[in-house]
Design an enzyme around this catalytic site. Sequence first.
Site, PDB file in Angstrom:
ATOM      1  N   ILE A 174      53.627  29.712  44.166  1.00 32.57           N
ATOM      2  CA  ILE A 174      52.861  30.497  45.134  1.00 32.57           C
ATOM      3  C   ILE A 174      53.395  31.931  45.181  1.00 32.57           C
ATOM      4  O   ILE A 174      54.567  32.136  45.502  1.00 32.57           O
ATOM      5  CB  ILE A 174      52.927  29.860  46.540  1.00 32.57           C
ATOM      6  N   ALA A 218      57.883  28.316  43.637  1.00 30.76           N
ATOM      7  CA  ALA A 218      57.835  29.110  42.401  1.00 30.76           C
ATOM      8  C   ALA A 218      56.411  29.506  42.059  1.00 30.76           C
ATOM      9  O   ALA A 218      56.155  30.598  41.550  1.00 30.76           O
ATOM     10  CB  ALA A 218      58.440  28.310  41.249  1.00 30.76           C
ATOM     11  N   ASP A 266      21.809  59.294  51.908  1.00 33.96           N
ATOM     12  CA  ASP A 266      20.947  60.083  52.775  1.00 33.96           C
ATOM     13  C   ASP A 266      20.758  61.460  52.125  1.00 33.96           C
ATOM     14  O   ASP A 266      21.595  61.885  51.335  1.00 33.96           O
ATOM     15  CB  ASP A 266      21.631  60.212  54.144  1.00 33.96           C
TER      16      ASP A 266
END
Length: 865
Positions: free
Chosen positions: A281, A279, A325
């Site tokens: 997890i 329940a 850049d």
Amino acid sequence: MKDFYLRSKEEILSHFGVTAEGHTKEKAETILSEVGPNALKEGKRKSTLQVFLSQFCDLLVIILIAAAIISMLSGNVESTIVIFAVIIMNAILGTVQHKKAEKSLDSLKSLSSPHAKVIRGGQKAEIPSAEIVPGDIVILEAGDMVVADGRIIENYSLQVNESSLTGESTNVDKQDVELSGEVALGDRVNMVYSGSLVTYGRAVVVVTGTGMNTEIGKIAELMNATKEKKTPLQISLDKFSSRLAIIIMIISAVVFGLSLWREMPILDSLMFAVALAVAAIPEALSSIVTIVQAMGTQKMARENAIIKELKAVESLGCVSVICSDKTGTLTQNKMTVCDVYIDHKTISPSQLSLDSKLHRYLLYNAMLANDSSVVDGKGIGDPTEYCLLEMVRSIDIDEDLVRSTMPRMAEIPFDSDRKLMSTQYVIHGVPRILTKGALDVLLDRTTRIRTDEGVRDITDEDRRLILEKNQEFSENGLRVLAFAYKEGEEDGILDLSDEYNFIFIGLISMMDPPRVESAEAVADAKRAGIKPIMITGDHKITATAIARQIGIFEDGDIALTGMELDALSDEELSEKLERVSVYARVSPENKIRIVDAWQNKGKIVAMTGDGVNDAPALKKADIGVAMGITGTEVSKDAAAMILTDDNFATIIKAVSNGRNVYRNIKNSIKFLLSGNMAGILAVLYTSIMALPAPFAPVHLLFMNLLTDSLPAIAIGMEPTDKNLLSKKPRDPKEGILNKSFVANLFVQGGLIAICTMIAFHIGLNAGDGALASTMAFATLTLARLFHGFNCRSDRSIFRLGFKSNTASIGAFLAGIVFLLLVLFVPFLAKLFSVSALTLPQFGIIAGLAFAPTLIIQLERVIRRK
């Protein structure tokens, strides 16, 4: 010996014990056995099996494996199969993602040229590039890939494209000269570097470094040493997982102890503990996060940002620094004529006309003293030269027609020593020498000047005005070419002695202009609390001028060169860091240091790049962004995101999408965990009250994996909010599980648990434990489906509207269908151990399941009012 660019060629030949005739075959073989092949090495990699097994080293996974084993021992085979299937599926996903990220060095290796021309024992030979050794004499010609680092010992107008190393697309003129003092990589004109391309001329070089001892080798070493950083979400979820695992183990142990204390059989006690673990997890959590991120990547791909690593989507949401850049990202990567200086007036190119005799001399010079061409709209040759042709075309002059009527009689090609190019033509029956080049050289060779009134002697005042204008152009980051001519001889012979006593015509300034959308994108970035920084291989003046134009560089900001950066200590850099907006002439090590300095301040850094030199910094940054059009394969493989349009503005769109993805992931996690919280509280309540277990593990797995997954995915499809870019980046140190988030979990999970336990007690009062379990299971499942609407946002559903996310309605209806199948299909009813329900009981379940959502929505409406 180091710093070969500071040594004379005689010193270097002596150092390697070699003459112009090269190594003998035997000596080369001896050196090869000592230094190893001219190839890049890579760090040790984990095998696929090692990566796969490492996926099981998570504490929550270990708890789930233990729960599966206990379920198997208790005879509950269905739960065991489902749990193991989930664990293995997640492990396979993790392995695939890991292996995809290991390709950077493979692309670096492909930059090596397969063969090279060398002189060995006085004889010219072609050998595999892997057999090149230090001291070898290598011959380079146009079209060759440079196979190793080397010092030029003979130079014949060599031009090399070093964009993969320096990031600058302009060809570099090489010279056989001795340099003094420390010089940046892009200015070491007497050296060539592995991985660069010969575009013009030829040269003989002595090899000074091979394999990992080259500049490209240093980059490979930096990439091996650079570890990938975890994203803020990964760190937050890791903390959450470890804390949850400890809490689950403690509570499961307490529940198991209580059950034994009440003299419950050991197997039943274990099943209670297993039910609690299952329940608690959120088995679907990692898959849901992956799916929501994947949907975010699809949206970004439609907006020209391809996400290679799913985890990068969420990191974009808290980017606070973007190191970009210049060439091609903020600018158009296309040289363009800006202004023309002629007869001491500055005019735009569109004002030039063949009707003016003065203008005609300049236009002829721009077209004829020019080796480039434009084919199908694409420039071929030197970018500086073909931008002159585009200027000519813009005023409706066909340079091919002019060239066909005026064939070239003679020429002296440009070289970096003279800094001039001269050609001879017969123009309107008179032989003339047309010359262009550097002003500092050409002005000294000029004796007269052409104006609208004709030709006259050049005065000191003329020279002063010309030099002032040149200085003004240069300070604005413009590249300047000077143009002059003189009358020639009819013999068609041209030599260096002819390059004197010129008539000055004018100056043409040019630049790689900013993209139209760059300034707006920079403003958006600043509004979103993000600091944009320009990092380039170009010169400081040029970089600062462009940065000021687009809003990156403001009054009070600082610009640093790579050498100035090297001179700063870490403490000095940290002190200045937030005021530095431009870095010019930087090396790969400089880029990593800049990223590292910002990360040390707790910032999430995005770094853009397209060259090989960018790869280590792309890997080091939290988000590496490569260019899809101009980018090398190395940079693309090292990056987490690729821009298919090479556009800075696309990064800002991606940041907005990243913020939305994070918000949606957080709401999905809230939905999953609040539902799990309800399950935990229900199991805990029945355990403490000595009641039967309200759910079988298979019930909880059904909710966690099936009916919860669809609403969680639907929450992840919530559309982008336009106001996301008006907020500051979130603090990456702030985890998902803050106080208000946890409080919401307890309140919302508690409401659902109370209604579930009311249904459970109603079933128990009917005298049937199986009925009680069925009613609890059905109520909790349906309540969690309703709860999906609550978790779409913190606002009420009436403000959001159902139509703004139709996927949430589809997920709700699909969940209802799954629940009805379990309750009514006999085979499934038996598998899930559910009892038959009466119509009034269905009514009770529906009412209790809807109650928590009704309470939560009413609270939001009242709070807003």
